[in-house]
Scaffold this active site. Structure first.
Site, PDB file in Angstrom:
ATOM      1  N   ASP A  14      25.889  38.961  40.444  1.00  9.77           N
ATOM      2  CA  ASP A  14      25.708  37.673  39.633  1.00  9.77           C
ATOM      3  C   ASP A  14      25.398  36.477  40.423  1.00  9.77           C
ATOM      4  O   ASP A  14      25.665  36.585  41.602  1.00  9.77           O
ATOM      5  CB  ASP A  14      27.122  37.256  38.804  1.00  9.77           C
ATOM      6  N   GLU A  16      24.920  32.155  40.369  1.00  9.62           N
ATOM      7  CA  GLU A  16      25.012  30.718  39.794  1.00  9.62           C
ATOM      8  C   GLU A  16      23.848  29.826  40.437  1.00  9.62           C
ATOM      9  O   GLU A  16      23.543  30.042  41.558  1.00  9.62           O
ATOM     10  CB  GLU A  16      26.422  30.109  39.958  1.00  9.62           C
ATOM     11  N   GLU A  64      24.234  19.976  33.230  1.00 15.20           N
ATOM     12  CA  GLU A  64      24.333  20.890  32.209  1.00 15.20           C
ATOM     13  C   GLU A  64      24.736  22.373  32.796  1.00 15.20           C
ATOM     14  O   GLU A  64      25.690  23.019  32.302  1.00 15.20           O
ATOM     15  CB  GLU A  64      22.811  21.196  31.432  1.00 15.20           C
ATOM     16  N   HIS A  69      29.112  26.326  35.147  1.00 12.99           N
ATOM     17  CA  HIS A  69      29.790  27.190  36.034  1.00 12.99           C
ATOM     18  C   HIS A  69      30.921  26.264  37.067  1.00 12.99           C
ATOM     19  O   HIS A  69      31.623  26.986  37.906  1.00 12.99           O
ATOM     20  CB  HIS A  69      28.517  27.816  37.130  1.00 12.99           C
ATOM     21  N   HIS A 165      31.892  30.290  34.425  1.00 15.23           N
ATOM     22  CA  HIS A 165      31.057  31.356  35.039  1.00 15.23           C
ATOM     23  C   HIS A 165      31.423  31.083  36.505  1.00 15.23           C
ATOM     24  O   HIS A 165      31.250  30.002  37.168  1.00 15.23           O
ATOM     25  CB  HIS A 165      29.642  31.037  34.586  1.00 15.23           C
ATOM     26  N   ASP A 170      32.419  37.122  37.744  1.00 11.54           N
ATOM     27  CA  ASP A 170      31.642  37.697  36.809  1.00 11.54           C
ATOM     28  C   ASP A 170      31.166  39.060  37.392  1.00 11.54           C
ATOM     29  O   ASP A 170      30.886  39.963  36.485  1.00 11.54           O
ATOM     30  CB  ASP A 170      30.451  36.788  36.533  1.00 11.54           C
TER      31      ASP A 170
END
Length: 242
Positions: A14, A16, A64, A69, A165, A170
């Site tokens: 995963d 970010e 945003e 996260h 997140h 994750d």
């Protein structure tokens, strides 16, 4: 599409990022990776090996994205740039099958980062095969929500730590979801390992989410069962009676 992979080594991954794809196409213009989380799985067993790295993107993170996260500009200000960690990241994933939820998103960002290296790095598909766990979930559960939170609820996986997140968290949760979703078992070699050792023990699943109903045998059914075992015993040893 076969949901059971033949790959012996998989990396559940995963990422970010500083923001989402503003153009709505396959190229993520202007945005960068700020966190990578990977969990290694070999022959459908969690090995305990992980790769986790925060990255300084050299640019501001969209407000945003921070809401999603929780990673701020200050958090990554003193982290290495991608080119400084690129080789160790490539070494970790090289030759594995990447498993990611909505894999096109993560792979597009990875390819974008690799393209900015000097010399230019590889395409992800040239060093890894890629498996999209979201596509598997959609096949198994058509018309339903198939994000990570929804799948955790569906399979009784505790994701209470997931306030924001986070790439490694994750990836760990996705590893549980993926292994249960595609086989129902997380650890296989239980006989030679003790709980708590690396790769050993049994993954505890909250079965309350499944609304299981236990139906016991009636007195008449028990009598019939014993009569059947009597017949089996006449022809040899009855395994059900030891």
């Amino acid at each position: 599409m076969n949901i059971i992979s033949s790959a012996s080594r998989q990396v559940i991954l995963d990422t970010e990022t500083t923001g989402m794809n503003q153009a709505g196409g396959p190229v993520f213009i202007g945005h960068r990776i700020i966190e990578i989380g990977c969990v290694e799985v070999i022959n459908r067993r969690l090995t305990g090996r992980t790769y986790h790295q925060y990255i300084n993107p050299g640019q501001a993170i969209d407000p945003e994205a921070i809401e999603v996260h929780g990673i701020t500009n200050e958090r990554v200000a003193n982290e290495p740039r991608f080119h400084q960690i690129a080789q160790e990241f490539i070494d970790f994933i090289d030759g594995a099958e990447i498993v990611a939820h909505n894999a096109n998103f993560d792979v597009s960002f990875m390819d974008h980062e690799f393209s900015k290296l000097n010399p230019v790095g590889p395409k992800t598909k040239d060093i890894c095969s890629i498996l999209d766990s979201l596509a598997i979930a959609k096949r198994l559960h058509p018309g339903q929500k198939n994000n990570l939170d929804a799948l955790c609820r569906r399979y009784g996986i505790d994701n209470g730590r997931r306030t924001y997140h986070g790439a490694l968290l994750d990836a760990e949760i996705l590893a549980d979801v993926y292994l249960i979703m595609t086989g129902g078992q997380i650890k296989f070699n239980l006989s030679n390992e003790k709980a708590g050792q690396e790769g050993g023990g049994i993954k505890k699943i909250d079965t309350s989410a499944f609304n299981l109903k236990v139906v016991g045998a009636s007195a008449d059914e028990i009598v019939l069962h014993e009569q059947r075992l009597d017949l089996v015993a006449k022809s040899g040893k009855c395994l059900w009676r030891g």
